[in-house]
Design an enzyme around this catalytic site. Structure first.
Site, PDB file in Angstrom:
ATOM      1  N   TYR A 175      81.831 -39.251  18.661  1.00 30.01           N
ATOM      2  CA  TYR A 175      82.195 -38.689  17.361  1.00 30.01           C
ATOM      3  C   TYR A 175      82.470 -39.819  16.372  1.00 30.01           C
ATOM      4  O   TYR A 175      83.271 -40.706  16.631  1.00 30.01           O
ATOM      5  CB  TYR A 175      83.439 -37.804  17.525  1.00 30.01           C
ATOM      6  CG  TYR A 175      84.044 -37.337  16.228  1.00 30.01           C
ATOM      7  CD1 TYR A 175      83.264 -36.712  15.249  1.00 30.01           C
ATOM      8  CD2 TYR A 175      85.410 -37.501  15.984  1.00 30.01           C
ATOM      9  CE1 TYR A 175      83.827 -36.282  14.056  1.00 30.01           C
ATOM     10  CE2 TYR A 175      85.978 -37.059  14.789  1.00 30.01           C
ATOM     11  CZ  TYR A 175      85.180 -36.457  13.833  1.00 30.01           C
ATOM     12  OH  TYR A 175      85.735 -36.030  12.659  1.00 30.01           O
ATOM     13  N   LYS A 191      75.548 -32.130  19.557  1.00 28.91           N
ATOM     14  CA  LYS A 191      74.376 -31.841  18.734  1.00 28.91           C
ATOM     15  C   LYS A 191      73.541 -30.780  19.436  1.00 28.91           C
ATOM     16  O   LYS A 191      73.114 -30.963  20.570  1.00 28.91           O
ATOM     17  CB  LYS A 191      73.567 -33.130  18.537  1.00 28.91           C
ATOM     18  CG  LYS A 191      72.424 -33.030  17.568  1.00 28.91           C
ATOM     19  CD  LYS A 191      71.967 -34.425  17.179  1.00 28.91           C
ATOM     20  CE  LYS A 191      70.700 -34.429  16.383  1.00 28.91           C
ATOM     21  NZ  LYS A 191      70.375 -35.784  15.904  1.00 28.91           N
ATOM     22  N   GLY A 210      77.793 -31.043  10.675  1.00 31.42           N
ATOM     23  CA  GLY A 210      76.618 -31.225   9.822  1.00 31.42           C
ATOM     24  C   GLY A 210      75.435 -30.443  10.341  1.00 31.42           C
ATOM     25  O   GLY A 210      75.463 -29.881  11.433  1.00 31.42           O
ATOM     26  N   ARG A 211      74.434 -30.422   9.514  1.00 30.76           N
ATOM     27  CA  ARG A 211      73.230 -29.681   9.832  1.00 30.76           C
ATOM     28  C   ARG A 211      72.096 -30.687   9.971  1.00 30.76           C
ATOM     29  O   ARG A 211      71.935 -31.555   9.120  1.00 30.76           O
ATOM     30  CB  ARG A 211      72.945 -28.738   8.672  1.00 30.76           C
ATOM     31  CG  ARG A 211      72.006 -27.621   8.954  1.00 30.76           C
ATOM     32  CD  ARG A 211      71.895 -26.735   7.720  1.00 30.76           C
ATOM     33  NE  ARG A 211      73.011 -25.788   7.616  1.00 30.76           N
ATOM     34  CZ  ARG A 211      73.006 -24.601   8.214  1.00 30.76           C
ATOM     35  NH1 ARG A 211      71.984 -24.228   8.951  1.00 30.76           N
ATOM     36  NH2 ARG A 211      74.025 -23.791   8.076  1.00 30.76           N
ATOM     37  N   GLY A 212      71.332 -30.582  11.032  1.00 29.14           N
ATOM     38  CA  GLY A 212      70.177 -31.467  11.216  1.00 29.14           C
ATOM     39  C   GLY A 212      68.890 -30.685  11.093  1.00 29.14           C
ATOM     40  O   GLY A 212      68.922 -29.480  10.839  1.00 29.14           O
ATOM     41  N   GLU A 255      70.916 -43.244   6.079  1.00 26.48           N
ATOM     42  CA  GLU A 255      71.004 -41.901   6.654  1.00 26.48           C
ATOM     43  C   GLU A 255      71.216 -41.943   8.165  1.00 26.48           C
ATOM     44  O   GLU A 255      71.661 -40.962   8.755  1.00 26.48           O
ATOM     45  CB  GLU A 255      69.724 -41.097   6.366  1.00 26.48           C
ATOM     46  CG  GLU A 255      69.531 -40.708   4.924  1.00 26.48           C
ATOM     47  CD  GLU A 255      68.830 -41.797   4.104  1.00 26.48           C
ATOM     48  OE1 GLU A 255      68.854 -42.986   4.514  1.00 26.48           O
ATOM     49  OE2 GLU A 255      68.274 -41.462   3.054  1.00 26.48           O
ATOM     50  N   ASN A 256      70.841 -43.040   8.788  1.00 26.54           N
ATOM     51  CA  ASN A 256      70.972 -43.146  10.239  1.00 26.54           C
ATOM     52  C   ASN A 256      72.182 -43.969  10.668  1.00 26.54           C
ATOM     53  O   ASN A 256      72.285 -44.367  11.819  1.00 26.54           O
ATOM     54  CB  ASN A 256      69.697 -43.749  10.842  1.00 26.54           C
ATOM     55  CG  ASN A 256      68.542 -42.770  10.786  1.00 26.54           C
ATOM     56  OD1 ASN A 256      68.754 -41.553  10.722  1.00 26.54           O
ATOM     57  ND2 ASN A 256      67.320 -43.277  10.786  1.00 26.54           N
ATOM     58  N   ASP A 296      64.019 -47.681  12.434  1.00 25.12           N
ATOM     59  CA  ASP A 296      64.354 -46.668  11.442  1.00 25.12           C
ATOM     60  C   ASP A 296      65.768 -46.896  10.905  1.00 25.12           C
ATOM     61  O   ASP A 296      66.543 -45.960  10.725  1.00 25.12           O
ATOM     62  CB  ASP A 296      64.232 -45.279  12.083  1.00 25.12           C
ATOM     63  CG  ASP A 296      64.038 -44.170  11.051  1.00 25.12           C
ATOM     64  OD1 ASP A 296      63.704 -44.496   9.890  1.00 25.12           O
ATOM     65  OD2 ASP A 296      64.235 -42.994  11.401  1.00 25.12           O
ATOM     66  N   VAL A 352      75.362 -29.861  14.356  1.00 23.27           N
ATOM     67  CA  VAL A 352      76.245 -30.743  15.103  1.00 23.27           C
ATOM     68  C   VAL A 352      77.672 -30.215  14.962  1.00 23.27           C
ATOM     69  O   VAL A 352      78.103 -29.868  13.860  1.00 23.27           O
ATOM     70  CB  VAL A 352      76.156 -32.190  14.571  1.00 23.27           C
ATOM     71  CG1 VAL A 352      77.036 -33.117  15.395  1.00 23.27           C
ATOM     72  CG2 VAL A 352      74.704 -32.689  14.579  1.00 23.27           C
ATOM     73  N   LYS A 388      68.302 -47.227   8.286  1.00 30.57           N
ATOM     74  CA  LYS A 388      68.517 -46.843   6.884  1.00 30.57           C
ATOM     75  C   LYS A 388      69.856 -46.130   6.783  1.00 30.57           C
ATOM     76  O   LYS A 388      70.391 -45.685   7.808  1.00 30.57           O
ATOM     77  CB  LYS A 388      67.368 -45.968   6.375  1.00 30.57           C
ATOM     78  CG  LYS A 388      67.097 -44.748   7.207  1.00 30.57           C
ATOM     79  CD  LYS A 388      65.870 -44.031   6.689  1.00 30.57           C
ATOM     80  CE  LYS A 388      65.541 -42.836   7.557  1.00 30.57           C
ATOM     81  NZ  LYS A 388      64.235 -42.256   7.236  1.00 30.57           N
ATOM     82  N   THR A 411      60.244 -41.484   3.911  1.00 28.06           N
ATOM     83  CA  THR A 411      60.347 -42.482   2.863  1.00 28.06           C
ATOM     84  C   THR A 411      59.775 -43.798   3.363  1.00 28.06           C
ATOM     85  O   THR A 411      59.926 -44.160   4.521  1.00 28.06           O
ATOM     86  CB  THR A 411      61.810 -42.676   2.414  1.00 28.06           C
ATOM     87  OG1 THR A 411      61.860 -43.804   1.550  1.00 28.06           O
ATOM     88  CG2 THR A 411      62.743 -42.907   3.588  1.00 28.06           C
ATOM     89  N   ASP A 429      70.660 -42.165  15.773  1.00 27.01           N
ATOM     90  CA  ASP A 429      69.279 -41.755  15.580  1.00 27.01           C
ATOM     91  C   ASP A 429      68.264 -42.777  16.092  1.00 27.01           C
ATOM     92  O   ASP A 429      67.674 -43.544  15.318  1.00 27.01           O
ATOM     93  CB  ASP A 429      69.031 -41.498  14.082  1.00 27.01           C
ATOM     94  CG  ASP A 429      68.037 -40.373  13.878  1.00 27.01           C
ATOM     95  OD1 ASP A 429      67.204 -40.160  14.769  1.00 27.01           O
ATOM     96  OD2 ASP A 429      68.096 -39.715  12.834  1.00 27.01           O
TER      97      ASP A 429
HETATM   98  P1  ATP Z   1      67.859 -35.289  10.274  1.00 30.57           P
HETATM   99  O1  ATP Z   1      66.748 -35.717  11.164  1.00 30.57           O
HETATM  100  O2  ATP Z   1      67.487 -34.368   9.193  1.00 30.57           O
HETATM  101  O3  ATP Z   1      68.727 -36.443   9.840  1.00 30.57           O
HETATM  102  P2  ATP Z   1      69.165 -34.681  12.611  1.00 30.57           P
HETATM  103  O4  ATP Z   1      68.568 -33.593  13.435  1.00 30.57           O
HETATM  104  O5  ATP Z   1      68.912 -36.113  12.941  1.00 30.57           O
HETATM  105  O6  ATP Z   1      68.778 -34.409  11.149  1.00 30.57           O
HETATM  106  P3  ATP Z   1      71.789 -35.533  12.449  1.00 30.57           P
HETATM  107  O7  ATP Z   1      71.499 -36.329  11.228  1.00 30.57           O
HETATM  108  O8  ATP Z   1      71.953 -36.266  13.709  1.00 30.57           O
HETATM  109  O9  ATP Z   1      70.701 -34.440  12.607  1.00 30.57           O
HETATM  110  O10 ATP Z   1      73.093 -34.647  12.264  1.00 30.57           O
HETATM  111  C1  ATP Z   1      73.305 -33.847  11.126  1.00 30.57           C
HETATM  112  C2  ATP Z   1      74.605 -34.202  10.464  1.00 30.57           C
HETATM  113  O11 ATP Z   1      75.716 -34.004  11.345  1.00 30.57           O
HETATM  114  C3  ATP Z   1      74.704 -35.651  10.069  1.00 30.57           C
HETATM  115  O12 ATP Z   1      74.149 -35.830   8.824  1.00 30.57           O
HETATM  116  C4  ATP Z   1      76.206 -35.926  10.118  1.00 30.57           C
HETATM  117  O13 ATP Z   1      76.819 -35.549   8.911  1.00 30.57           O
HETATM  118  C5  ATP Z   1      76.674 -35.031  11.215  1.00 30.57           C
HETATM  119  N1  ATP Z   1      76.780 -35.771  12.473  1.00 30.57           N
HETATM  120  C6  ATP Z   1      75.782 -35.962  13.364  1.00 30.57           C
HETATM  121  N2  ATP Z   1      76.185 -36.675  14.415  1.00 30.57           N
HETATM  122  C7  ATP Z   1      77.485 -36.949  14.212  1.00 30.57           C
HETATM  123  C8  ATP Z   1      78.500 -37.668  14.952  1.00 30.57           C
HETATM  124  N3  ATP Z   1      78.194 -38.238  16.114  1.00 30.57           N
HETATM  125  N4  ATP Z   1      79.726 -37.766  14.433  1.00 30.57           N
HETATM  126  C9  ATP Z   1      80.016 -37.179  13.254  1.00 30.57           C
HETATM  127  N5  ATP Z   1      79.119 -36.491  12.503  1.00 30.57           N
HETATM  128  C10 ATP Z   1      77.866 -36.375  12.969  1.00 30.57           C
HETATM  129 MG    MG Z   2      69.805 -37.679  10.954  1.00 33.30          MG
END
Ligand code: ATP
Ligand code: MG
Length: 293
Positions: free
Chosen positions: A109, A59, A37-39, A157-158, A153, A44, A155, A188, A171
């Site tokens: 993971y 990450k 995924g992309r943060g 998404e986390n 936090d 990640v 929600k 939000t 998160d």
């Molecule tokens: P944001 O703040 O925009 O949510 P972020 O920097 O917190 O971004 P994450 O949400 O942690 O980034 O990671 C981005 C994506 O990677 C997640 O939405 C998820 O799909 C995937 N991902 C992150 N951590 C894991 C994990 N431990 N296992 C599987 N997938 C993950």
């Molecule tokens: Mg996130």
């Protein structure tokens, strides 16, 4: 800053052979696999620690972006807090390392990815699944609060989902910080309790409120105070303008629990250990934390 890091070799129980040492990881300790995924600050990747063959999520955060957004301090807190928490429903942070341009977090993971996507797919969850998730979250939060960690936090998404379908809180970027006003304006508002929306003092009971919001969203597919305008959500939260739609049909017991969590006076919210004894939880939650269809 050094953090105790440990990765358990695959297939071994936590009580068995465990590499536990103050150790400095580098990128060469890992085989890098597909992107997960992309943060906001980087990507990640699926990765495997070469020696133990342990599968992790790596990450990768870009220092330049962290600096630009002034979140280095926040990241440090996140690492400090999350690396010391050990709970089946909290995503493990095994350790971290960095090079010239990037910071790497070694994370557990979560094979089934984001709960947010699963909720979108299903629209809303059956009561047994919702109750199982809420009970798991309550247990994880009881553990956190016992360590004086407030997540703040919670929600969809986390929340990530493990291979067995178990929930993992991820998160910790906003945990235990003094409340940042800017957050209200950019993020939000939907999951914030009245005392945080109004920038008043708050304590661990903010997480109880969020659990009420989440429970509602699991059952109805939308958060309870949703509105087109930010200012309307604000008003609805402060007034606790809680309405239960007629569709989908939700049991009276579930509504009763939600009503006991979404209470304006934070001291009157149902304590988490009482939540676990609520009839709706007792009758619907799978004690294993795994929902079986
Ligand atoms: P944001 O703040 O925009 O949510 P972020 O920097 O917190 O971004 P994450 O949400 O942690 O980034 O990671 C981005 C994506 O990677 C997640 O939405 C998820 O799909 C995937 N991902 C992150 N951590 C894991 C994990 N431990 N296992 C599987 N997938 C993950
Ligand atoms: Mg996130």
């Amino acid at each position: 800053m050094t953090v105790a890091t440990d990765i358990e070799p695959e297939g071994k129980g936590s009580s068995e052979v465990k590499m536990k040492e103050e150790r400095r990881w580098t990128l060469s300790d890992f085989d890098i696999g597909k992107p997960l995924g992309r943060g906001k600050f980087g990507n990640v990747y699926l990765a495997r620690e070469k020696k133990s063959k342990h599968i992790v999520a790596l990450k990768v955060l870009f220092k330049s972006q962290l600096k630009q957004s002034q979140v280095e301090h926040q990241l440090r807190r996140e690492v400090e807090i999350q690396s010391h928490l050990r709970h089946a429903n909290i995503l493990r942070l095994y350790g971290y390392f960095y090079d010239q341009t990037r910071v790497y977090l070694i994370l557990e993971y979560a094979a089934k990815g984001e709960l947010y996507k699963e909720l979108q797919r299903c629209k809303y969850f059956p009561e047994k699944r919702a109750a199982t998730f809420i009970a798991s979250l309550a247990q994880a939060l009881i553990y956190c609060h016992g360590k004086h960690v407030i997540h703040r936090d919670i929600k969809p998404e986390n929340l990530l989902v493990g291979a067995q379908g178990e929930l993992k809180i991820a998160d910790f970027g906003w945990s235990v910080h003094t409340f940042d006003r800017r957050r209200t304006m950019c993020g939000t508002l939907d999951y914030l309790p009245p005392e945080m929306v109004e920038s008043k003092e708050h304590d661990a009971s903010v997480d109880i409120w969020s659990l009420g919001v989440l429970c509602y969203e699991f059952l109805y597919g939308v958060p309870p105070f949703e509105a087109k305008e930010h200012s309307d959500t604000y008003r609805r939260i402060v007034r606790v303008d809680l309405k239960f739609p007629s569709k989908p049909v939700v049991s009276a017991a579930a509504k009763d629990l939600i009503s006991q969590l979404l209470v304006k006076d934070s001291s009157q919210r149902l304590p988490l250990h009482k939540l676990l004894e609520h009839p709706w939880i007792v009758q619907n939650a799978d004690p294993s934390g795994i929902y079986r269809t």
